[in-house]
Design an enzyme around this catalytic site. Sequence first.
Site, short mmCIF file in Angstrom:
data_model
loop_
_atom_site.label_atom_id
_atom_site.label_comp_id
_atom_site.label_asym_id
_atom_site.label_seq_id
_atom_site.Cartn_x
_atom_site.Cartn_y
_atom_site.Cartn_z
N ASP A 281 0.82 -1.22 0.00
CA ASP A 281 0.00 0.00 0.00
C ASP A 281 0.85 1.27 0.00
O ASP A 281 2.01 1.26 0.42
CB ASP A 281 -0.89 0.05 1.25
CG ASP A 281 -2.07 -0.91 1.16
OD1 ASP A 281 -2.12 -1.71 0.22
OD2 ASP A 281 -2.94 -0.85 2.05
N HIS B 135 3.72 -2.33 3.08
CA HIS B 135 3.73 -0.97 2.53
C HIS B 135 5.03 -0.73 1.77
O HIS B 135 6.10 -1.20 2.19
CB HIS B 135 3.57 0.07 3.63
CG HIS B 135 2.26 -0.03 4.37
ND1 HIS B 135 2.05 -0.97 5.35
CD2 HIS B 135 1.12 0.69 4.25
CE1 HIS B 135 0.81 -0.84 5.82
NE2 HIS B 135 0.23 0.15 5.17
#
Length: 277
Positions: free
Chosen positions: A98, A243
């Site tokens: 992400d 991430h």
Amino acid sequence: MQKDQFFTRRRMLLAGAALGAAGTAGAVLASGGTEPAGPAAVPVAGPQARQALAPSAFRLQPLTGHGPPRAAPRRLKVRREPILRLSGRGRRMVLTFDDGPHPEYTPHILDTLAKYDVRAMFFVCGEMAVANRELLARMADEGHVVGNHTWTHPLLTTLGRRAIRSEMERTSDIIEDAYGERPQWFRAPYGAWNRAAFQLGAEMGMEPMAWTVDTTDWTEPGTAAIVDRVESGAAPGVVVLSHDAGGDRSQSVRAIREYLPYLIDSGYHLTVPRRRL
């Protein structure tokens, strides 16, 4: 990292960048829900978009083909909860990243995925993507799935419907401008879903994807801790959250170099979801 620091770090990256170009990565899982969503009206792309490059050997078959830019999305049913894991048989897992793309960390993650011939999902933020379109093109060209993670990473449950639509639609536009296809997957920032997000996502032709295992790499717990969370949480159908932006992601870069060969040696097939037609 606090929310204001998170956004400040990302906005520092938003200098201009040249357009990238490449093909698409189709991806899909079974649809669900109860309410049919109507097609969303979308504007025509500007003349600055480059022609897509020929697909590589790793590119997944596009779901919608090479139609005109800003084509009306496929109608989807509205879900009441996001997809949390991969359905089906076999030792399959999904790796997701992400908040990117980030010019420092994302290329290293892509290099590791390429080394082991693995596909993953990248849920990108529009304000990051606008300055790093060439990385979106690379993701698609190497067979990864590029998903929508809103423009500024807001808490959607605090926004009105119009603001949520803007966050989602602008990001879909920049993804399409980067490599010629609109995203087919959406992830709500912070995992905070509401009815409007489900409805608007369906109108835009996107399925909602959450996760099963959270590495909590955003807290920078150490490379060993991230590796342990992935390896201990590994199981058929698991969707792993990591991430590639939003802070110092060097631990995440080092971690995937360790846990990816372990997962493969353990018999897991790291793949991307497919939606049945």
